[in-house]
Design an enzyme around this catalytic site. Sequence first.
Site, PDB file in Angstrom:
ATOM      1  N   ARG A  55     -27.371 -14.114 -15.480  1.00  0.00           N
ATOM      2  CA  ARG A  55     -28.074 -15.397 -15.434  1.00  0.00           C
ATOM      3  C   ARG A  55     -28.180 -15.933 -16.853  1.00  0.00           C
ATOM      4  O   ARG A  55     -28.420 -15.154 -17.800  1.00  0.00           O
ATOM      5  CB  ARG A  55     -29.494 -15.228 -14.874  1.00  0.00           C
ATOM      6  CG  ARG A  55     -29.562 -15.058 -13.379  1.00  0.00           C
ATOM      7  CD  ARG A  55     -29.193 -16.352 -12.637  1.00  0.00           C
ATOM      8  NE  ARG A  55     -29.304 -16.203 -11.196  1.00  0.00           N
ATOM      9  CZ  ARG A  55     -28.283 -15.914 -10.382  1.00  0.00           C
ATOM     10  NH1 ARG A  55     -27.071 -15.774 -10.859  1.00  0.00           N
ATOM     11  NH2 ARG A  55     -28.478 -15.821  -9.086  1.00  0.00           N
ATOM     12  N   GLU A 115     -27.284 -24.660 -16.686  1.00  0.00           N
ATOM     13  CA  GLU A 115     -26.029 -25.019 -16.043  1.00  0.00           C
ATOM     14  C   GLU A 115     -26.247 -26.069 -14.940  1.00  0.00           C
ATOM     15  O   GLU A 115     -27.321 -26.070 -14.325  1.00  0.00           O
ATOM     16  CB  GLU A 115     -25.329 -23.764 -15.482  1.00  0.00           C
ATOM     17  CG  GLU A 115     -26.098 -23.024 -14.408  1.00  0.00           C
ATOM     18  CD  GLU A 115     -25.444 -21.697 -14.048  1.00  0.00           C
ATOM     19  OE1 GLU A 115     -25.175 -20.897 -14.959  1.00  0.00           O
ATOM     20  OE2 GLU A 115     -25.234 -21.475 -12.842  1.00  0.00           O
ATOM     21  N   HIS A 148     -19.692 -20.498 -13.614  1.00  0.00           N
ATOM     22  CA  HIS A 148     -20.416 -19.686 -12.613  1.00  0.00           C
ATOM     23  C   HIS A 148     -19.525 -19.377 -11.397  1.00  0.00           C
ATOM     24  O   HIS A 148     -19.827 -19.786 -10.276  1.00  0.00           O
ATOM     25  CB  HIS A 148     -21.708 -20.398 -12.177  1.00  0.00           C
ATOM     26  CG  HIS A 148     -22.714 -19.453 -11.569  1.00  0.00           C
ATOM     27  ND1 HIS A 148     -24.057 -19.605 -11.702  1.00  0.00           N
ATOM     28  CD2 HIS A 148     -22.551 -18.328 -10.814  1.00  0.00           C
ATOM     29  CE1 HIS A 148     -24.692 -18.637 -11.055  1.00  0.00           C
ATOM     30  NE2 HIS A 148     -23.787 -17.843 -10.517  1.00  0.00           N
TER      31      HIS A 148
HETATM   32  C1  8YV Z   1     -24.266 -17.951  -6.206  1.00  0.00           C
HETATM   33  C2  8YV Z   1     -24.925 -16.145  -7.619  1.00  0.00           C
HETATM   34  O1  8YV Z   1     -24.684 -17.413  -5.018  1.00  0.00           O
HETATM   35  O2  8YV Z   1     -25.075 -14.535  -5.921  1.00  0.00           O
HETATM   36  C3  8YV Z   1     -25.604 -15.045  -6.891  1.00  0.00           C
HETATM   37  O3  8YV Z   1     -26.712 -14.671  -7.313  1.00  0.00           O
HETATM   38  O4  8YV Z   1     -25.324 -16.511  -8.656  1.00  0.00           O
HETATM   39  C4  8YV Z   1     -23.738 -16.805  -7.018  1.00  0.00           C
HETATM   40  O5  8YV Z   1     -22.964 -15.976  -6.254  1.00  0.00           O
HETATM   41  C5  8YV Z   1     -23.316 -19.018  -5.882  1.00  0.00           C
HETATM   42  O6  8YV Z   1     -23.043 -19.710  -7.027  1.00  0.00           O
HETATM   43  C6  8YV Z   1     -23.903 -19.974  -4.856  1.00  0.00           C
HETATM   44  O7  8YV Z   1     -25.174 -20.405  -5.220  1.00  0.00           O
END
Ligand code: 8YV
Length: 310
Positions: free
Chosen positions: A229, A258, A276
Site C-alpha cells: 500500500r 493513487e 496498481h
Molecule cells: C485491488 C488490492 O483489489 O487486493 C487488494 O488488496 O489492492 C487489489 O487487488 C484491486 O485493485 C481492485 O480494487
Amino acid sequence: MKILHIGPLTERFNQRLVTENDVVQLWRQGDALAYLDAHGGEFDIVVTSARFGCSAAMLERLPKVRAICSFGVGYDAIAVDVARDRGIRVSSTPDVLNDCVADLAMGLVIDCSRRISASDRFVRAGLWPAGNFPLARKVSGKRLGIVGLGRIGKDVARRAGGFDMQVRYHNRRPDADAPYGYEPDLLALARWADFLVLLCPGGAATHHLISAPVLDALGPEGILVNVARGSVVDEQALVAALVEGRLGGAALDVFEAEPQVPEVLYGLDNVVLTPHIGSGTEETRLQMEELVFANLRAFLDTGEMLTPVV
Ligand code: 8YV
C-alpha cells in the site's frame, strides 16, 4: 436483500451483480453521502473493493447493513472496527491473488535492478546506435528483505529461492514456521538488504513504516519494491531520497494518493512505476470475482461467509 454496490469493477462483475440481485450502484447516485442520508436505511449488504472500501461515514448511514463483501485482499479502506462493533460480517478475497502479486514483486525486483524498463526506453528513443546501455546490477544471489511475511510474502520468498537469494524478514512477531531469518529491527533489515520488498497490510499500524531513516539504511545501492500500500511509505521522504541519490532505486505499484503519482518520479530512470496491477491478470481477477460471489451466496444462504475478515 437489497445490495449497495459502492464503486465500479469490471462491466462483467457489475452486470452479474445487477442480474442476480436487487442492486443500487452508488457511483451513479450523485453525492454518495447525501444519497445515503436519504436511502441508506434500505440496504442489507454492501459490495465493494479494496479500492473503494466502505468508510465509517458510510456505515453510519447504513443502519441495517449486515454484511460487506469486498473484492481484494486488503481491507484498510473498510471501517472494520465499526463493522466488528456492530456485528457486521466482512469478507475479502485472500489467497487467489497470491501468485500474481508475488510474480509482480519479483518482476519489479528484476526490472529495477537490471533496468529492463529503462533499457526499453533507451531502445525506443533510438539511443542504441550512439552507444551501449549502462551496466545494471545483478539479481541472483542477492539479499532480499521482506517487510510483512504473510501468505504473499512467503510466495515471494519461495520465488527468491529460485534466484539463489538470501531471504530475511521483518514482522511484528517471528513466524515459527518460516524457514527464513527474522529481523526484529526494520533498520537492520534495510541495512542488510539489497532489495526491500513491502508486502504488509496498509492501515494505521503500518502508516509511514518506511521512513527516511529506513530509506537511508537501505542506501544508495538498495532498491525498494512496494506492492503493498502507498500508505506504508513516507512518499515525500522516498522522493527526496531518490532525487538526492541516497536510495539506489524504487519499483512502485502503489502510491499514497493513487492514481496520482509524484511527477518528479517520471524523470527518474532508476524508478519503475506501475499502476496498481498486482492482482491485475484475467485469471486472478476472475477468481477474485468468483470468490466475492461465493461469499455473497454463502451469506445469503447461511448468514456466514467463506473468507471472513470480521
Ligand atoms: C485491488 C488490492 O483489489 O487486493 C487488494 O488488496 O489492492 C487489489 O487487488 C484491486 O485493485 C481492485 O480494487
